[in-house]
Design an enzyme around this catalytic site. Sequence first.
Site, PDB file in Angstrom:
ATOM      1  N   TYR A  22       0.793  -1.235   0.000  1.00  0.00           N
ATOM      2  CA  TYR A  22       0.000   0.000   0.000  1.00  0.00           C
ATOM      3  C   TYR A  22       0.825   1.284   0.000  1.00  0.00           C
ATOM      4  CZ  TYR A  22      -3.799  -3.248   0.983  1.00  0.00           C
ATOM      5  OH  TYR A  22      -4.704  -4.271   0.906  1.00  0.00           O
ATOM      6  N   ASN A  71     -12.670   5.021  -2.025  1.00  0.00           N
ATOM      7  CA  ASN A  71     -11.921   3.776  -1.850  1.00  0.00           C
ATOM      8  C   ASN A  71     -12.662   2.973  -0.781  1.00  0.00           C
ATOM      9  OD1 ASN A  71     -10.268   1.626  -1.385  1.00  0.00           O
ATOM     10  ND2 ASN A  71      -8.361   2.809  -1.257  1.00  0.00           N
ATOM     11  N   HIS A  77     -15.459  -5.696  -1.783  1.00  0.00           N
ATOM     12  CA  HIS A  77     -15.697  -7.079  -2.195  1.00  0.00           C
ATOM     13  C   HIS A  77     -16.862  -7.727  -1.460  1.00  0.00           C
ATOM     14  CE1 HIS A  77     -11.724  -6.108  -3.627  1.00  0.00           C
ATOM     15  NE2 HIS A  77     -11.281  -5.982  -2.384  1.00  0.00           N
ATOM     16  N   HIS A  97      -8.493   2.389  -6.017  1.00  0.00           N
ATOM     17  CA  HIS A  97      -7.740   1.454  -5.181  1.00  0.00           C
ATOM     18  C   HIS A  97      -6.258   1.749  -5.307  1.00  0.00           C
ATOM     19  CE1 HIS A  97     -11.265  -0.950  -4.404  1.00  0.00           C
ATOM     20  NE2 HIS A  97     -11.566  -0.844  -5.685  1.00  0.00           N
ATOM     21  N   LEU A  98      -5.570   1.677  -4.198  1.00  0.00           N
ATOM     22  CA  LEU A  98      -4.112   1.831  -4.206  1.00  0.00           C
ATOM     23  C   LEU A  98      -3.472   0.685  -4.986  1.00  0.00           C
ATOM     24  CD1 LEU A  98      -4.051   2.570  -0.426  1.00  0.00           C
ATOM     25  CD2 LEU A  98      -3.247   4.206  -2.133  1.00  0.00           C
ATOM     26  N   SER A  99      -3.898  -0.527  -4.656  1.00  0.00           N
ATOM     27  CA  SER A  99      -3.326  -1.712  -5.296  1.00  0.00           C
ATOM     28  C   SER A  99      -4.129  -2.068  -6.546  1.00  0.00           C
ATOM     29  CB  SER A  99      -3.342  -2.886  -4.307  1.00  0.00           C
ATOM     30  OG  SER A  99      -4.673  -3.226  -3.945  1.00  0.00           O
ATOM     31  N   ARG A 108     -10.282 -10.609  -4.137  1.00  0.00           N
ATOM     32  CA  ARG A 108     -10.209  -9.150  -4.342  1.00  0.00           C
ATOM     33  C   ARG A 108     -10.521  -8.769  -5.787  1.00  0.00           C
ATOM     34  NH1 ARG A 108      -7.776  -7.142   0.372  1.00  0.00           N
ATOM     35  NH2 ARG A 108      -6.262  -8.600   1.210  1.00  0.00           N
TER      36      ARG A 108
HETATM   37  O1  CA2 Z   1      -5.984  -1.343  -2.895  1.00  0.00           O
HETATM   38  C1  CA2 Z   1      -6.856  -0.769  -2.222  1.00  0.00           C
HETATM   39  O2  CA2 Z   1      -6.959   0.460  -2.147  1.00  0.00           O
HETATM   40  C2  CA2 Z   1      -7.856  -1.617  -1.391  1.00  0.00           C
HETATM   41  O3  CA2 Z   1      -9.114  -0.981  -1.440  1.00  0.00           O
HETATM   42  C3  CA2 Z   1      -7.298  -1.618   0.020  1.00  0.00           C
HETATM   43  C4  CA2 Z   1      -8.077  -2.510   0.972  1.00  0.00           C
HETATM   44  C5  CA2 Z   1      -8.243  -3.912   0.388  1.00  0.00           C
HETATM   45  O4  CA2 Z   1      -9.080  -4.683   1.236  1.00  0.00           O
HETATM   46  C6  CA2 Z   1      -8.827  -3.874  -1.001  1.00  0.00           C
HETATM   47  O5  CA2 Z   1      -8.894  -5.202  -1.488  1.00  0.00           O
HETATM   48  C7  CA2 Z   1      -7.988  -3.026  -1.929  1.00  0.00           C
HETATM   49  C8  CA2 Z   1      -7.356  -2.651   2.319  1.00  0.00           C
HETATM   50  C9  CA2 Z   1      -6.930  -1.384   2.958  1.00  0.00           C
HETATM   51  C10 CA2 Z   1      -6.055  -1.744   4.111  1.00  0.00           C
HETATM   52  O6  CA2 Z   1      -5.058  -0.776   4.190  1.00  0.00           O
HETATM   53  C11 CA2 Z   1      -3.986  -1.052   4.987  1.00  0.00           C
HETATM   54  C12 CA2 Z   1      -2.979  -0.132   4.980  1.00  0.00           C
HETATM   55  C13 CA2 Z   1      -1.867  -0.320   5.747  1.00  0.00           C
HETATM   56  C14 CA2 Z   1      -1.752  -1.450   6.541  1.00  0.00           C
HETATM   57  C15 CA2 Z   1      -2.788  -2.385   6.550  1.00  0.00           C
HETATM   58  C16 CA2 Z   1      -3.904  -2.180   5.776  1.00  0.00           C
END
Ligand code: CA2
Length: 143
Positions: A22, A71, A77, A97-99, A108
């Site tokens: 992230y 976001n 999901h 989404h970041l990823s 995902r």
């Molecule tokens: O890629 C993204 O922006 C997501 O929305 C991020 C979500 C994930 O569940 C989605 O599948 C994709 C998770 C956010 C959690 O962010 C964290 C950041 C730092 C440490 C742990 C979690």
Amino acid sequence: VRFLVLHGPNLNLLGSREPDVYGTTTLAEIDEMLANAAAPHEIVSFQSNHEGELIDKLQLSGPSVNGVVLNPGGFTHTSVALRDAVQAAPVPVVEVHLSNIYAREAFRQHSLVSGVCAGVVSGFGAQSYLLGLQAVIALAEAS
Ligand code: CA2
């Protein structure tokens, strides 16, 4: 002209953990970046770990903003309720989404909200938010 930026669950942890997935930019830095990029337009940012709070914010702010950058985090999901709230929004919503969710685990790779969003930006880290903001500004200007 005002835009709502909605961050879903766990995004408050940004910068502190999982930097390989992230990035190292914090949520406060992303919000500041967006505020700078949006000027002279106004940005209202909100993060919640609670599905109902995100829905409430969308419902309450919808009529007073010109577009939304969303976001949905893990609710992407899972949440039919958030999808319904996005569908009911009176303004365009851009999912970010970041990823790159399509390059990750199978669970995902499906978003419940994409089908009711104006479009999706996924995989560019903090830059995804900037691209999403550009898109929603363009949509607001065209309407
Ligand atoms: O890629 C993204 O922006 C997501 O929305 C991020 C979500 C994930 O569940 C989605 O599948 C994709 C998770 C956010 C959690 O962010 C964290 C950041 C730092 C440490 C742990 C979690």
